[in-house]
Design a protein around this motif. Structure first.
Motif, PDB file in Angstrom:
ATOM      1  N   LEU A 205       7.397  11.833  -8.183  1.00  0.00           N
ATOM      2  CA  LEU A 205       6.200  11.889  -9.213  1.00  0.00           C
ATOM      3  C   LEU A 205       5.254  10.669  -8.325  1.00  0.00           C
ATOM      4  CD1 LEU A 205       8.101  11.384 -12.454  1.00  0.00           C
ATOM      5  CD2 LEU A 205       6.929  13.268 -11.345  1.00  0.00           C
ATOM      6  N   GLU A 206       4.072  11.185  -8.157  1.00  0.00           N
ATOM      7  CA  GLU A 206       3.129  10.085  -7.301  1.00  0.00           C
ATOM      8  C   GLU A 206       2.212   9.444  -8.461  1.00  0.00           C
ATOM      9  OE1 GLU A 206       0.375  12.432  -4.768  1.00  0.00           O
ATOM     10  OE2 GLU A 206       1.771  12.962  -3.439  1.00  0.00           O
ATOM     11  N   LYS A 207       2.161   9.922  -9.805  1.00  0.00           N
ATOM     12  CA  LYS A 207       1.676   8.975 -10.894  1.00  0.00           C
ATOM     13  C   LYS A 207       2.311   9.333 -11.976  1.00  0.00           C
ATOM     14  CE  LYS A 207      -3.265   8.742  -8.758  1.00  0.00           C
ATOM     15  NZ  LYS A 207      -4.514   9.388  -9.074  1.00  0.00           N
ATOM     16  N   LEU A 208       1.970   8.052 -13.011  1.00  0.00           N
ATOM     17  CA  LEU A 208       2.890   8.328 -14.348  1.00  0.00           C
ATOM     18  C   LEU A 208       1.839   8.610 -15.367  1.00  0.00           C
ATOM     19  CD1 LEU A 208       5.598   5.861 -13.803  1.00  0.00           C
ATOM     20  CD2 LEU A 208       5.740   8.288 -13.654  1.00  0.00           C
ATOM     21  N   GLU A 209       0.817   9.198 -14.958  1.00  0.00           N
ATOM     22  CA  GLU A 209      -0.177   9.390 -15.869  1.00  0.00           C
ATOM     23  C   GLU A 209      -0.884  10.852 -15.544  1.00  0.00           C
ATOM     24  OE1 GLU A 209      -3.293   6.452 -15.877  1.00  0.00           O
ATOM     25  OE2 GLU A 209      -4.214   7.009 -14.117  1.00  0.00           O
ATOM     26  N   LYS A 210      -1.646  11.469 -16.402  1.00  0.00           N
ATOM     27  CA  LYS A 210      -2.142  12.787 -16.247  1.00  0.00           C
ATOM     28  C   LYS A 210      -3.398  12.808 -17.229  1.00  0.00           C
ATOM     29  CE  LYS A 210       0.182  15.330 -19.748  1.00  0.00           C
ATOM     30  NZ  LYS A 210       1.173  16.576 -20.177  1.00  0.00           N
ATOM     31  N   PHE A 211      -4.299  13.875 -16.641  1.00  0.00           N
ATOM     32  CA  PHE A 211      -5.511  14.167 -17.570  1.00  0.00           C
ATOM     33  C   PHE A 211      -5.193  15.145 -18.668  1.00  0.00           C
ATOM     34  CE2 PHE A 211      -9.794  16.243 -18.030  1.00  0.00           C
ATOM     35  CZ  PHE A 211     -10.372  15.048 -18.572  1.00  0.00           C
TER      36      PHE A 211
ATOM     37  N   THR B 200       2.403   1.925  -7.206  1.00  0.00           N
ATOM     38  CA  THR B 200       1.141   1.966  -7.218  1.00  0.00           C
ATOM     39  C   THR B 200       0.785   0.542  -7.892  1.00  0.00           C
ATOM     40  OG1 THR B 200       0.772   2.818  -9.396  1.00  0.00           O
ATOM     41  CG2 THR B 200       0.533   4.505  -7.541  1.00  0.00           C
ATOM     42  N   GLU B 201      -0.596   0.013  -7.555  1.00  0.00           N
ATOM     43  CA  GLU B 201      -0.978  -1.103  -8.125  1.00  0.00           C
ATOM     44  C   GLU B 201      -0.955  -1.117  -9.525  1.00  0.00           C
ATOM     45  OE1 GLU B 201      -1.535  -3.976  -6.438  1.00  0.00           O
ATOM     46  OE2 GLU B 201      -1.139  -2.901  -4.625  1.00  0.00           O
TER      47      GLU B 201
ATOM     48  N   GLU C 234       0.818  -1.274  -0.061  1.00  0.00           N
ATOM     49  CA  GLU C 234       0.205   0.052   0.140  1.00  0.00           C
ATOM     50  C   GLU C 234       0.949   1.101  -0.051  1.00  0.00           C
ATOM     51  OE1 GLU C 234      -2.402  -0.484   3.286  1.00  0.00           O
ATOM     52  OE2 GLU C 234      -3.512  -2.217   2.444  1.00  0.00           O
ATOM     53  N   ARG C 235       0.185   2.257  -0.431  1.00  0.00           N
ATOM     54  CA  ARG C 235       1.071   3.467  -0.413  1.00  0.00           C
ATOM     55  C   ARG C 235       1.014   4.036   0.887  1.00  0.00           C
ATOM     56  NH1 ARG C 235       0.504   6.581  -5.751  1.00  0.00           N
ATOM     57  NH2 ARG C 235       0.415   8.521  -4.601  1.00  0.00           N
ATOM     58  N   ILE C 236       2.094   4.926   1.217  1.00  0.00           N
ATOM     59  CA  ILE C 236       1.931   5.451   2.532  1.00  0.00           C
ATOM     60  C   ILE C 236       1.627   6.987   2.201  1.00  0.00           C
ATOM     61  CG2 ILE C 236       3.881   4.085   3.515  1.00  0.00           C
ATOM     62  CD1 ILE C 236       5.698   6.336   3.159  1.00  0.00           C
ATOM     63  N   ASP C 237       1.085   7.392   3.280  1.00  0.00           N
ATOM     64  CA  ASP C 237       0.575   8.834   3.120  1.00  0.00           C
ATOM     65  C   ASP C 237       1.565   9.711   2.790  1.00  0.00           C
ATOM     66  OD1 ASP C 237      -2.137   7.825   3.729  1.00  0.00           O
ATOM     67  OD2 ASP C 237      -2.042   8.215   5.773  1.00  0.00           O
ATOM     68  N   ARG C 238       1.264  11.115   2.310  1.00  0.00           N
ATOM     69  CA  ARG C 238       2.198  12.159   2.094  1.00  0.00           C
ATOM     70  C   ARG C 238       3.074  12.448   3.276  1.00  0.00           C
ATOM     71  NH1 ARG C 238      -2.116  14.175  -1.331  1.00  0.00           N
ATOM     72  NH2 ARG C 238      -1.674  13.547  -3.561  1.00  0.00           N
ATOM     73  N   PRO C 239       2.413  12.711   4.256  1.00  0.00           N
ATOM     74  CA  PRO C 239       3.128  13.246   5.530  1.00  0.00           C
ATOM     75  C   PRO C 239       4.392  12.081   5.948  1.00  0.00           C
ATOM     76  CG  PRO C 239       0.767  13.545   6.199  1.00  0.00           C
ATOM     77  CD  PRO C 239       0.887  12.671   4.968  1.00  0.00           C
TER      78      PRO C 239
END
Length: 824
Positions: free
Chosen positions: A418-424, A460-461, A288-293
């Motif tokens: 980078l939290e994700k490797l995709e964007k809208f 991420t999963e 699981e991802r850990i929280d930002r803090p």
């Protein structure tokens, strides 16, 4: 530092004798110049233009600064430094003031005019384009033009401006083009060499601060690449592949990987970075991802701050700051908090108290004092400038930013996350490109401060380490032209050069250069195909008659029979007609002399290959026809529209000259140049007061979100505004039809969504009421207000006296409060 060897001393002495200005300039710098920087300076000192393509943070602006240094050595010489955005212009303006003094440096950004006659002037690229078309006296004595972030040339909205400037600069001006690393730098350099003369292409893919790539898996920072395999192979860390496959082994393997890292980096340069104790292998927990803090705490504990977290959503950036605030994260000392408060108050003291409340100023300042901030286009430009300044001073430790931060602003960090490797992208969620990954992670690593930078991708999963490795390994992306002729460009070119020469100039664009290069490959394909076609034709030769004619009949018959079988539901009359055609073709085929040939089917097989290749070759020829002189053909269509509307007069022999209306259009820039010019000529906006004209100008610059609904009739200003808007909408429809008839793409309808808010702002309503009406962030409203001001300024210069006076009144009414405060 060890003393230089005799060979090194000899090389330096030789370099000083051939390039003394470079040597003097190098001694003035805080860092020893890299080889690519020296090569760029040498090229300029030798009298050549230069293209420098290098990674973000590599220091390519040094070459641009050397051009300014050269200009300042000769009395009367000038240098212009152009940037794509006002924030970059402001930043460079202050940097150059620190070096050369306030009296020697000017700034021109459309709405800011400071010391415009200085020998060094920083400006946006659009300002320089306008100066070139106006043949401004400021161009006299110009020796160098630095085009920073020249890869903006690919921007589909504004990229054409870069090409216009490059094409139209006087031949005596040397061009310094500074680009991110692009995969076709040599091609771009070849074009520059064609249009600007002798141009040196210098490409560096070496980062001055090495970049370490990591994947954050729960509380562990694992290397993306297994260095034991050697840098050349860039093999993905097998530990990550096992985790992806669901065999994480309860992080037991991760612990071994960390022990390996600790042993490998004994001596303290790197550490074993872990936030969790390993569990037993039998547990195999879900990752699981850990929280930002927790992520921020992990980075702080391992001395990896300051950091920029790239989140491809404004709301996500703001929410991240709130998440840290709720977790009571504090990253600053008492002394730093005092310094932050002083800087913030100093840089925002002109803002009104009532506006500060609307902008949530005190909460924002407290977050800054905690050492964290958001940075995105919705933030008030003045606030963005404060965040940038505090981050540069290492007082703000964590910034949550959208990708706009990657556009050249000087905000290097130790770590990029980078939290994700995709964007809208406005329509769907898409994976980021390798070029975008390079731009974003290029922020990591501060020259002279960090031994290495760090890029962290959160696990991420579904994350594929191989895909991440592919993004990280490909450092380059292609630079493709977005150039297209506009109405304003056409009238300016015709006025200065005449139509025939204008076509030639447009054919020298990078867009046509690239199209012509692609034609070379296609033409080679056609040539090869023609040789094969000749061979096939020889192979199907029949001594009984013309087998190509015979095979044509067979193909027509076969095609018609297929159509008849497929279209069984066609009307009886049509089927009967087809049947008659089929019978006719059969009789022709059977009577043909080749039909009786004993080798008929062997010939037919060669004929089938012939026709298949011929069909493909004909398509390739069409592609060549479409690409050859494409830019000039679009220009001709643009001129046809201008001729139909009498902005130009076209004689029988094709000679084209501007009419008075065309001369007015020379000074109208932007996406709506034709609509604005025609509205002014038809007098559609006469009788409007200042706020109404501001609201109408806003309709012409505003671009609503795809899902945004208009205000409807009820929300729009009353009185003359509605009649003027209706007339403008009707005119737009007529112009759109005219453009599409000439095979031009047309344009989007004027958007009135922001008109009520702009009208209210111009009437003097308070900020809170206007932002409620606009339903948008303060930064967005300021951006559209600035564009409205730009258009009103153009109207004030070209409209008839009464409307010009109204435009100036409208401009002053919009340029107030938070809009007037910032020049970004």
């Amino acid at each position: 530092m060890s003393a230089p060897s005799p060979a090194e001393r000899f090389a330096r002495a030789a370099a000083r004798s051939t390039h003394p200005h470079t040597a003097d300039f190098a001694e003035m710098q805080r860092f020893e110049l890299d080889d690519f920087q020296i090569a760029g300076c040498h090229a300029l000192e030798d009298g050549r233009s230069v293209l420098v393509a290098a990674p973000t943070g590599a220091g390519k602006t040094i070459v641009g600064e050397f051009a300014i240094h050269l200009a300042m050595l000769e009395a009367g010489d000038k240098a212009f430094y152009t940037t794509p955005i006002k924030a970059l212009s402001n930043q460079k303006f202050h940097e150059l003031q620190d070096v050369y003094g306030d009296d020697q440096v000017g700034l021109l950004t459309g709405d800011t005019n400071i010391n415009a006659s200085a020998r060094i002037v920083v400006m946006t690229t659009e300002v320089l384009r306008n100066m070139l078309y106006a043949d401004s006296p400021a161009l006299r004595g110009l020796r160098f033009v630095v085009m920073d972030e020249v890869h903006y040339l690919a921007d589909r909205f504004r990229g054409a401006v870069w090409e216009e400037v490059i094409i139209h600069l006087p031949p005596s001006v040397k061009l310094v083009s500074l680009s991110a690393t692009v995969s076709n730098a040599e091609e771009f350099g070849d074009w520059l060499d064609t249009v600007r003369g002798d141009t040196e292409v210098i490409v560096s893919e070496t980062r001055p601060v090495p970049l370490e790539q990591h994947v954050l898996v729960r509380g562990d920072l694992l290397p993306l690449f297994d260095d034991r395999a050697g840098v050349a192979t860039a093999q993905v860390n097998q530990e990550l592949l096992r985790i992806r496959g669901g065999n994480a082994g309860g992080f037991e393997n991760n612990r071994r990987a960390q022990e390996y890292r600790s042993q490998r980096h004994a001596g303290g340069r790197r550490q074993s970075w872990s936030g969790h104790k390993p569990t037993r292998a039998s547990q195999a927990p879900r990752i699981e991802r850990i929280d930002r803090p927790e992520v921020v705490e992990l980075l702080q504990r391992n001395h990896l701050l300051p950091a920029i977290f790239f989140i491809f959503s404004r709301a996500g950036c703001d929410a991240a700051v709130q998440q840290l605030r709720r977790a009571n994260v504090r990253l600053t000392s008492a002394e730093e908090r005092t310094e932050i408060r002083q800087i913030v108050d100093e840089l925002t003291f002109t803002l009104k108290d009532e506006d500060l409340a609307v902008l949530h100023f005190w909460e924002w300042r407290e977050n800054l004092e905690r050492g964290m901030a958001a940075h995105h286009a919705g933030l008030l430009p003045a606030f963005k400038e404060v965040v940038e300044e505090l981050f540069r001073r290492k007082l703000v430790k964590v910034v949550f930013a959208t990708e706009t931060l990657a556009l050249g602003i000087n905000m290097p960090a130790r770590t990029v996350v980078l939290e994700k490797l995709e964007k809208f992208n406005g329509e769907a969620r898409v994976a980021i490109t390798s070029g975008e990954y390079t731009q974003l992670t290029g922020r990591a690593g501060r020259r002279g401060i960090d031994v290495e930078g760090h890029a962290v991708v959160q696990f991420t999963e579904g994350l594929d380490p191989q895909s991440v490795a592919a993004l990280a390994s490909r450092r380059t992306y292609p630079l493709n032209s977005s150039f297209r002729p506009t109405y304003n460009m056409a009238v300016n070119l015709i006025d200065q050069f005449g139509r025939a020469r204008a076509r030639e100039i447009l054919e020298s664009s990078f867009a046509q250069f690239q199209a012509d290069r692609s034609v070379v490959g296609l033409a080679r394909q056609v040539k090869d195909a023609e040789e094969s076609l000749a061979g096939y034709e020889q192979a199907m030769t029949c001594d009984r008659g013309d087998f190509r004619e015979y095979s044509t009949i067979r193909r027509e018959l076969s095609d018609l029979e297929k159509i008849n079988r497929r279209d069984a539901t066609a009307p009886r009359r049509l089927r009967d007609e087809r049947q008659q055609q089929i019978q006719s073709l059969r009789r022709r085929m059977q009577r043909h002399p080749c039909h009786a040939c004993p080798d008929r089917e062997a010939h037919a097989r060669w004929a089938e290959r012939y026709w298949k290749l011929k069909r493909s070759t004909d398509k390739t020829r069409q592609q060549i026809d479409q690409r050859t002189r494409t830019v000039a053909r679009v220009f001709d269509r643009v001129v046809d529209v201008l001729g139909a509307l009498e902005y130009v007069a076209i004689d029988d022999d094709g000679t084209t000259v501007l009419t008075p209306a065309g001369r007015t259009m020379r000074r109208i820039y932007g996406e709506r140049d034709l609509l604005v010019a025609e509205s002014l000529r038809q007098g559609l906006w006469k009788g409007l007061d200042g706020p109404s004209l501001a609201a109408l100008a806003c309709c012409l610059v505003y671009e609503p979100r795809r899902d945004e609904a208009g205000p409807g009739e009820r929300g729009l200003p009353r009185g003359a505004f509605r009649a003027a808007l209706d007339a403008t909408q009707t005119l737009w429809q007529e112009l759109d039809d005219l453009e599409r008839d000439r095979r031009l793409p047309g344009s989007e309808s004027p958007a009135s969504g922001l008109a009520p808010a702009m009208h209210a702002w111009a009437r003097g309503l308070p900020l809170d009421s206007v932002l409620t009406l606009a339903d948008m962030a303060a930064g967005d409203f300021v951006r559209w207000a600035k564009q409205t001001i730009d258009l009103l300024d153009q109207i004030s210069l070209v409209a008839e006296p009464a409307l010009a006076k109204t435009a100036r009144t409208a401009l002053d009414s919009v340029r107030r409060g938070i809009v007037a405060y910032t020049s970004a």
